[in-house]
Design an enzyme around this catalytic site. Structure first.
Site, PDB file in Angstrom:
ATOM      1  N   ASP A   1       0.828  -1.207   0.000  1.00 13.14           N
ATOM      2  CA  ASP A   1       0.000   0.000   0.000  1.00 13.14           C
ATOM      3  C   ASP A   1       0.861   1.255   0.000  1.00 13.14           C
ATOM      4  OD1 ASP A   1      -2.639   1.369   0.355  1.00 13.14           O
ATOM      5  OD2 ASP A   1      -1.719   1.959   2.240  1.00 13.14           O
TER       6      ASP A   1
ATOM      7  N   ASP B   1       1.361   4.029  -3.128  1.00  8.00           N
ATOM      8  CA  ASP B   1       1.085   5.456  -2.922  1.00  8.00           C
ATOM      9  C   ASP B   1       2.282   6.317  -3.312  1.00  8.00           C
ATOM     10  OD1 ASP B   1      -1.422   4.851  -2.006  1.00  8.00           O
ATOM     11  OD2 ASP B   1      -0.861   4.889   0.112  1.00  8.00           O
TER      12      ASP B   1
END
Length: 299
Positions: free
Chosen positions: A105, A109
């Site tokens: 994650d 990002d």
């Protein structure tokens, strides 16, 4: 034999086995079964990780459309960012929170945001050093924070679990999911707004005012969709790329300005949090170094 003795023997014969003889085999069976289940679990196919893979696909698709298709790119990029909240919800709902998922994650990002800022650097070369500084701050802050959390807090420690005694700002930032989502979403929205302004605002991109003539420019500069002539890039002037490039000059800059203006304060706050996070991680790592040096001197 008396009736009382016979009743006592019958009662003794009907008694259930002792707790120790009953629980020991079940414990062994439960431990072995749990071990087999752990070995069969495929972390890579957990629901939140599957959502993470889909985010990567959407991010690559948005990068593909980024130079010429502002609407398509913005849509794909926005959906990829919104799914960032869904994978966290799925991890909690299915009890599938993993270190791999957290790293996936964070890496997604950082990479997607960096790629978008790189495009902005090419769209506005005069501000390239500012955009490059934002990339460096973002990467350095999150890398140092995660490394400090894993090395000082333990391998099972999440980077979002920040003790209030270490940093009140980081505690408030990571403790509330609503605050975290709003800050991250508006931070990305700011850069999306800037991206759309590179296709719509003559104030920021003066080349949008230049007439499209027969002369072809010597180079193609992303972010200046008025140049070159669409037919110089695409064999057919009616192709999807040529049509989108022609439409780029007609994008209304009103809403991109609104998006950028509303999200700008939150973006600045996010950069301030990045600075605090980097300083806090540096102090935490230095604290660990001092402990290690003291322990080595005592030996």
């Amino acid at each position: 034999m008396s009736a009382r003795t016979r009743r006592q023997k019958a009662a003794l014969g009907c008694l259930p086995p002792s707790k120790s003889t009953k629980r020991t085999p079940s414990k062994k069976r439960s431990r072995s079964s749990l071990k087999e289940e752990d070995e069969k679990e495929n972390i890579f196919l957990f629901a939140p990780n599957l959502i993470g893979y889909f985010r990567v696909v959407l991010a690559f698709a948005s990068l593909y459309y980024m130079p010429l298709h502002p609407r398509t790119c913005s849509l794909l990029y926005s959906v990829s960012c919104l799914l960032d909240a869904l994978d966290g919800y799925a991890a909690r709902y299915f009890n599938q929170s993993t270190t791999f998922g957290a790293v996936l994650d964070m890496v997604t990002d950082r990479c997607t945001t960096s790629c978008l800022i790189v495009f902005l650097s090419s769209a506005w070369p005069r501000w390239a050093i500012v955009f490059q500084g934002l990339i460096c701050l973002d990467l350095a802050s999150h890398y140092m924070h995660m490394y400090a959390t894993l090395s000082m807090g333990g391998s099972d420690q999440s980077h979002k679990k920040v003790d209030s005694s270490r940093s009140w700002i980081l505690y408030q930032y990571y403790h509330s999911r609503v605050v975290l989502f709003i800050c991250c979403a508006l931070n990305e929205l700011f850069f999306i707004g800037l991206y759309l302004l590179s296709f719509s605002s003559p104030i920021l991109s003066p080349s949008l005012l230049q007439p499209v003539g027969d002369a072809q420019p010597s180079s193609v500069q992303p972010g200046n969709p008025a140049n070159p002539v669409p037919s110089s890039l695409f064999a057919s002037p009616w192709s999807a790329g040529a049509l989108e490039m022609a439409r780029a000059n007609k994008i209304d800059s009103f809403w991109p300005w609104v998006i950028t203006g509303i999200s700008a304060p939150v973006m600045l706050f996010k950069q301030f949090v990045n600075v605090v996070q980097m300083v806090n991680a540096s102090r935490w790592l230095a604290e660990g170094d001092r402990r290690t040096r003291r322990a080595n001197r005592k030996k």
